[in-house]
Structure formats: structure tokens, C-alpha cells
Write a protein that holds these residues in place. Structure first.
Motif, PDB file in Angstrom:
ATOM      1  N   LEU A   4       0.238  -0.858   0.137  1.00  0.00           N
ATOM      2  CA  LEU A   4       0.378  -0.414  -0.322  1.00  0.00           C
ATOM      3  C   LEU A   4       0.778   1.261  -0.195  1.00  0.00           C
ATOM      4  O   LEU A   4       0.743   2.333  -0.507  1.00  0.00           O
ATOM      5  N   ILE A   5       1.883   1.052   0.845  1.00  0.00           N
ATOM      6  CA  ILE A   5       3.106   2.305   1.078  1.00  0.00           C
ATOM      7  C   ILE A   5       3.372   2.461  -0.435  1.00  0.00           C
ATOM      8  O   ILE A   5       3.990   3.217  -1.420  1.00  0.00           O
ATOM      9  N   GLY A   6       4.036   1.672  -0.993  1.00  0.00           N
ATOM     10  CA  GLY A   6       4.219   1.438  -1.972  1.00  0.00           C
ATOM     11  C   GLY A   6       3.438   1.693  -3.609  1.00  0.00           C
ATOM     12  O   GLY A   6       3.705   3.124  -4.270  1.00  0.00           O
ATOM     13  N   TYR A   7       2.633   1.287  -3.497  1.00  0.00           N
ATOM     14  CA  TYR A   7       1.705   2.237  -4.599  1.00  0.00           C
ATOM     15  C   TYR A   7       1.559   3.121  -3.950  1.00  0.00           C
ATOM     16  O   TYR A   7       0.977   4.322  -5.005  1.00  0.00           O
ATOM     17  N   THR A   8       1.254   4.001  -2.642  1.00  0.00           N
ATOM     18  CA  THR A   8       0.875   5.327  -2.965  1.00  0.00           C
ATOM     19  C   THR A   8       1.779   6.805  -3.419  1.00  0.00           C
ATOM     20  O   THR A   8       2.071   7.416  -3.687  1.00  0.00           O
ATOM     21  N   MET A   9       3.426   6.275  -2.902  1.00  0.00           N
ATOM     22  CA  MET A   9       3.976   6.656  -3.778  1.00  0.00           C
ATOM     23  C   MET A   9       4.545   6.166  -4.603  1.00  0.00           C
ATOM     24  O   MET A   9       4.585   7.524  -4.981  1.00  0.00           O
ATOM     25  N   LEU A  35      -8.916  12.331  -8.244  1.00  0.00           N
ATOM     26  CA  LEU A  35      -8.193  11.191  -8.076  1.00  0.00           C
ATOM     27  C   LEU A  35      -8.597  11.167  -6.824  1.00  0.00           C
ATOM     28  O   LEU A  35      -8.632  10.490  -6.064  1.00  0.00           O
ATOM     29  N   LEU A  36      -8.212  12.147  -5.353  1.00  0.00           N
ATOM     30  CA  LEU A  36      -8.628  12.099  -3.825  1.00  0.00           C
ATOM     31  C   LEU A  36      -9.848  11.781  -3.858  1.00  0.00           C
ATOM     32  O   LEU A  36     -10.077  10.773  -2.845  1.00  0.00           O
ATOM     33  N   VAL A  37     -11.702  12.408  -4.209  1.00  0.00           N
ATOM     34  CA  VAL A  37     -12.416  11.571  -4.199  1.00  0.00           C
ATOM     35  C   VAL A  37     -12.356  10.227  -4.467  1.00  0.00           C
ATOM     36  O   VAL A  37     -13.144   9.396  -3.863  1.00  0.00           O
ATOM     37  N   ILE A  38     -12.177   9.867  -5.680  1.00  0.00           N
ATOM     38  CA  ILE A  38     -12.256   8.954  -6.465  1.00  0.00           C
ATOM     39  C   ILE A  38     -11.348   7.408  -5.222  1.00  0.00           C
ATOM     40  O   ILE A  38     -11.430   6.382  -4.915  1.00  0.00           O
ATOM     41  N   GLY A  39     -10.224   7.872  -4.980  1.00  0.00           N
ATOM     42  CA  GLY A  39      -9.385   7.011  -4.139  1.00  0.00           C
ATOM     43  C   GLY A  39     -10.413   6.642  -2.458  1.00  0.00           C
ATOM     44  O   GLY A  39      -9.684   5.524  -1.996  1.00  0.00           O
ATOM     45  N   TYR A  40     -10.861   8.370  -2.276  1.00  0.00           N
ATOM     46  CA  TYR A  40     -11.334   7.898  -1.040  1.00  0.00           C
ATOM     47  C   TYR A  40     -12.092   6.952  -0.540  1.00  0.00           C
ATOM     48  O   TYR A  40     -12.930   6.006   0.433  1.00  0.00           O
ATOM     49  N   LEU A  42     -12.300   4.864  -2.777  1.00  0.00           N
ATOM     50  CA  LEU A  42     -11.975   3.123  -3.409  1.00  0.00           C
ATOM     51  C   LEU A  42     -11.644   2.389  -2.128  1.00  0.00           C
ATOM     52  O   LEU A  42     -11.846   1.123  -1.628  1.00  0.00           O
ATOM     53  N   PHE A  43     -10.742   3.509  -1.172  1.00  0.00           N
ATOM     54  CA  PHE A  43     -10.050   2.816   0.002  1.00  0.00           C
ATOM     55  C   PHE A  43     -11.280   2.479   1.042  1.00  0.00           C
ATOM     56  O   PHE A  43     -10.921   1.783   2.414  1.00  0.00           O
ATOM     57  N   CYS A  44     -12.278   3.843   1.736  1.00  0.00           N
ATOM     58  CA  CYS A  44     -13.269   3.957   2.489  1.00  0.00           C
ATOM     59  C   CYS A  44     -14.379   4.063   2.773  1.00  0.00           C
ATOM     60  O   CYS A  44     -14.661   3.139   4.067  1.00  0.00           O
ATOM     61  N   CYS A  45     -14.966   3.530   1.171  1.00  0.00           N
ATOM     62  CA  CYS A  45     -16.418   3.053   1.391  1.00  0.00           C
ATOM     63  C   CYS A  45     -16.649   1.820   1.733  1.00  0.00           C
ATOM     64  O   CYS A  45     -15.544   1.056   0.865  1.00  0.00           O
ATOM     65  N   LYS A  46     -17.520   1.171   1.268  1.00  0.00           N
ATOM     66  CA  LYS A  46     -17.992   0.110   1.976  1.00  0.00           C
ATOM     67  C   LYS A  46     -19.115   0.065   0.183  1.00  0.00           C
ATOM     68  O   LYS A  46     -19.919   0.261   0.169  1.00  0.00           O
TER      69      LYS A  46
END
Length: 46
Positions: A4-9, A35-40, A42-46
Motif C-alpha cells: 500500500l505504501i509503495g502503491y501510494t508513493m 483523484l482524491l475523491v475516487i481514492g477515498y 475506493l479505500f474507505c467506502c464499503k
């Protein structure tokens, strides 16, 4: 966690390269917000 850290970087670096090539600051901000909204979603919503 390392993946996850590698993907983020990687994505952060790709975004920095994209910002270098885009001369319009408004377009860069719009893309970054999208991209911030899409990322949020993808990773935070169920």
C-alpha cells in the motif's frame, strides 16, 4: 502494508510528473480533487 505504501508513493510520483507536464494550474487542481475523491471512495467506502 508495504504494498500500500509503495502503491501510494508510485501514484504520488506519477501525479507529480503529470503536474509538471500540465501547464494549467486549474486543470491540475481539478484532476487532483477528482483523484482524491475516487481514492477515498475506493479505500474507505464499503
Amino acid at each position: 502494508m508495504k504494498r500500500l505504501i509503495g502503491y501510494t508513493m508510485f501514484v504520488f510520483g506519477a501525479g507529480m510528473l503529470l503536474a509538471i507536464f500540465l501547464q494549467s494550474e486549474v486543470l491540475t487542481v481539478i484532476i487532483a480533487l477528482a483523484l482524491l475523491v475516487i481514492g477515498y471512495n475506493l479505500f474507505c467506502c464499503k
